[in-house]
Design a protein around this motif. Structure first.
Motif: not given
Ligand SMILES: [Mn+2]
Length: 396
Positions: A47-49, A187-189, A226-228, A84-86
Motif C-alpha cells: 500500500g501507498d504506492i 494489510g494497510h492499517l 504497510g501504513h506506518l 493504501g489510504n493514499h
C-alpha cells in the motif's frame, strides 16, 4: 522460498515544494538489484504506492518502468500490489488487467468483485497462498459485516476488519487443504502497540483500532503490513511493517529505511531487515542561533534538506541570520520553526514570524485581520468559502 516485503513508497511526493524523483529512482534500481541477487520469488508491496490519488506523470512512469523491468527477472514469480489510504482506487485499477499479464496482481479495494486470495503457483503446484488485503474502506468493511447493524463507527471498523481477515483466512485454508505451504497476509492499517511517525494520517474514524499483531499472527505465517513508516515488528516476529524506503518527513530523519527479506524453509520463517541506501539526508537542527550556525557550517553534504528549530531569546534576528548563512553556504534550508519560550509567549508584541509554522487556515485568518472588516457576517462567509475551496483542493 524468498519473499520481499516493502510498502509506503509514496511515489510523486511533493516535499515542501521539492520532488523526490531522484530518491525514488535510486530506490527502485536498488530494489531491482536486490530482487535479482537474492532470487526473490514473490514481491509484496503493502500500500501507498503513490502519495496522492492523482500522481504526477513522472511517478506513473517510474511505477510502470519498474514493473516492466521486473517482468524480465526470471526468478521472480509474482508481484502483489495492494492499495493504501493514499492511493486512488481508480488510478490503480486502470492498469490492473494489463498488469495481470506480467504476473503483477493489483488489489484496489477488496470488495466482493475482487479476488484477494492469490495462490502462488510453480511447476510442482502451489507454493504459498497470499491474502492480499488492501486498505479497507468503509463500504468494504460494511460488506464484511452483512446483516449486522453497527452504529458505533469504531466498533464497525474493528469488527469489520477482523471479519474481513477471518473470511480471507477461511478461504485460504480451504485452498491450502493439507499442503505444507505458508499462508501470508497483507494489510494497510495501524495495529495496536505499533510506533507511528508524523507523516501517517489516522485512517479510521475514532483513530484507535483494537487489532493487535498477535491476533493477525495467530492466523497467518507471515503478515506484511504497510501504513506506518517505521520498520518494526508488532506483537510477534512474523508480523511486521517494512516502513517506507525513503524518509517522508523531517520527523523520520533519524530512522533507517528498510525492506524485509522473508525466507521460508519448510514452514519456518526467518526475516532479515535490509537497509535501503540513503540518497538524500534530511537534517533537523535544534538550538539557539549560535548552535545552529555552528552546525550549519559543519554540514558537508550540500544535497541535504534541512529543518531548523530556533530556541533563541531573539528569534526574529536569529531567523534572518540563519537564513542568510544557509544561503551563503549554499545549503538547502526548507523550514525554519520557532520554538517559543515561556517568556516570548507572554510577550504580546511577538507575532507569528515564520510561514512554515502556520496552518493554511491561520494564514487566511491573518490576511483577513489586515482587512479590518466591519461586516462580521461577510467575514464568516469568507472563512467558510475559503475552507470549502481548501478541502476541495486537498481531496483531489
Ligand atoms: Mn498509508
Amino acid at each position: 522460498m524468498k519473499i520481499l516485503h516493502t510498502s509506503d513508497w509514496h511515489l510523486g511526493q511533493n516535499f515542501m515544494g521539492k520532488s523526490r524523483e531522484g530518491e525514488h529512482k535510486a530506490f527502485l534500481s536498488w530494489l531491482l538489484e536486490v530482487i535479482k541477487d537474492k532470487k526473490i520469488r514473490i514481491l509484496l508491496v503493502s500500500g501507498d504506492i503513490f502519495d496522492t490519488g492523482t500522481p504526477p506523470n513522472y511517478a506513473l512512469e517510474l511505477y510502470y518502468n519498474f514493473l516492466k523491468q521486473l517482468s524480465a527477472v526470471k526468478t521472480l514469480k509474482t508481484t502483489i500490489i495492494t492499495a493504501g489510504n493514499h492511493d486512488s482506487v481508480s488510478t490503480l485499477k486502470a492498469s490492473k488487467q494489463l498488469l495481470e499479464t506480467f504476473n503483477v496482481h493489483v488489489v484496489v479495494n477488496g470488495d466482493e468483485d475482487e479476488n484477494i486470495i492469490i495462490p502462488i503457483k510453480e511447476d510442482e503446484g502451489t507454493i504459498a497462498i497470499v491474502c492480499a488485503v488492501p486498505f479497507l474502506r468503509d463500504n468494504v468493511i460494511r460488506q464484511s459485516l452483512a446483516g449486522e447493524t453497527v452504529s458505533d463507527k469504531e466498533k464497525l471498523a474493528n469488527n469489520g476488519i477482523k471479519a474481513f481477515y477471518e473470511t480471507a483466512h477461511t478461504k485460504a485454508l480451504e485452498l491450502k487443504q493439507d499442503k505444507n505451504i505458508p499462508l501470508i497476509a497483507m494489510g494497510h492499517l495501524t495495529t495496536v502497540g505499533s510506533r507511528t511517525s508524523e507523516s501517517e494520517r489516522d485512517i479510521y474514524i475514532g483513530g484507535t483500532l483494537d487489532i493487535g499483531g498477535d491476533y493477525l499472527g495467530s492466523l497467518f505465517d507471515y503478515v506484511a503490513l504497510g501504513h506506518l513508516h517505521i520498520n518494526q515488528t508488532v506483537g510477534c516476529e512474523h508480523v511486521r511493517y517494512s516502513g517506507s524506503p525513503i524518509p517522508l518527513s523531517f520527523s523520520e530523519s533519524k530512522n533507517t529505511q528498510k525492506v524485509n527479506l522473508v525466507t521460508f524453509n519448510e514452514s519456518k520463517v526467518e526475516v532479515e531487515e535490509l537497509a535501503v541506501p540513503l540518497t538524500r539526508k534530511l537534517i533537523v537542527i535544534k538550538g539557539n542561533s549560535e548552535t545552529i550556525k555552528k552546525e550549519l557550517k559543519n554540514i558537508e553534504d550540500k544535497n541535504s534538506w534541512i529543518e531548523v528549530h530556533i530556541k533563541d531569546d531573539n528569534p526574529m534576528y536569529a531567523n534572518t541570520e540563519i537564513r542568510e548563512l544557509a544561503s551563503k553556504l549554499e545549503l538547502i534550508l526548507l523550514a525554519v520553526k520557532i520554538d517559543k519560550s515561556e517568556k516570548q509567549l507572554q510577550a504580546k508584541e511577538l507575532k507569528a514570524i515564520s510561514l512554515d509554522e502556520l496552518s493554511i487556515d491561520e494564514v487566511f485568518q491573518k490576511r483577513l485581520e489586515q482587512e479590518e472588516l466591519e461586516d462580521k457576517v461577510l467575514e464568516v462567509e469568507l472563512v467558510t468559502n475559503f475552507k470549502q475551496i481548501v478541502s476541495k483542493v486537498q481531496s483531489q
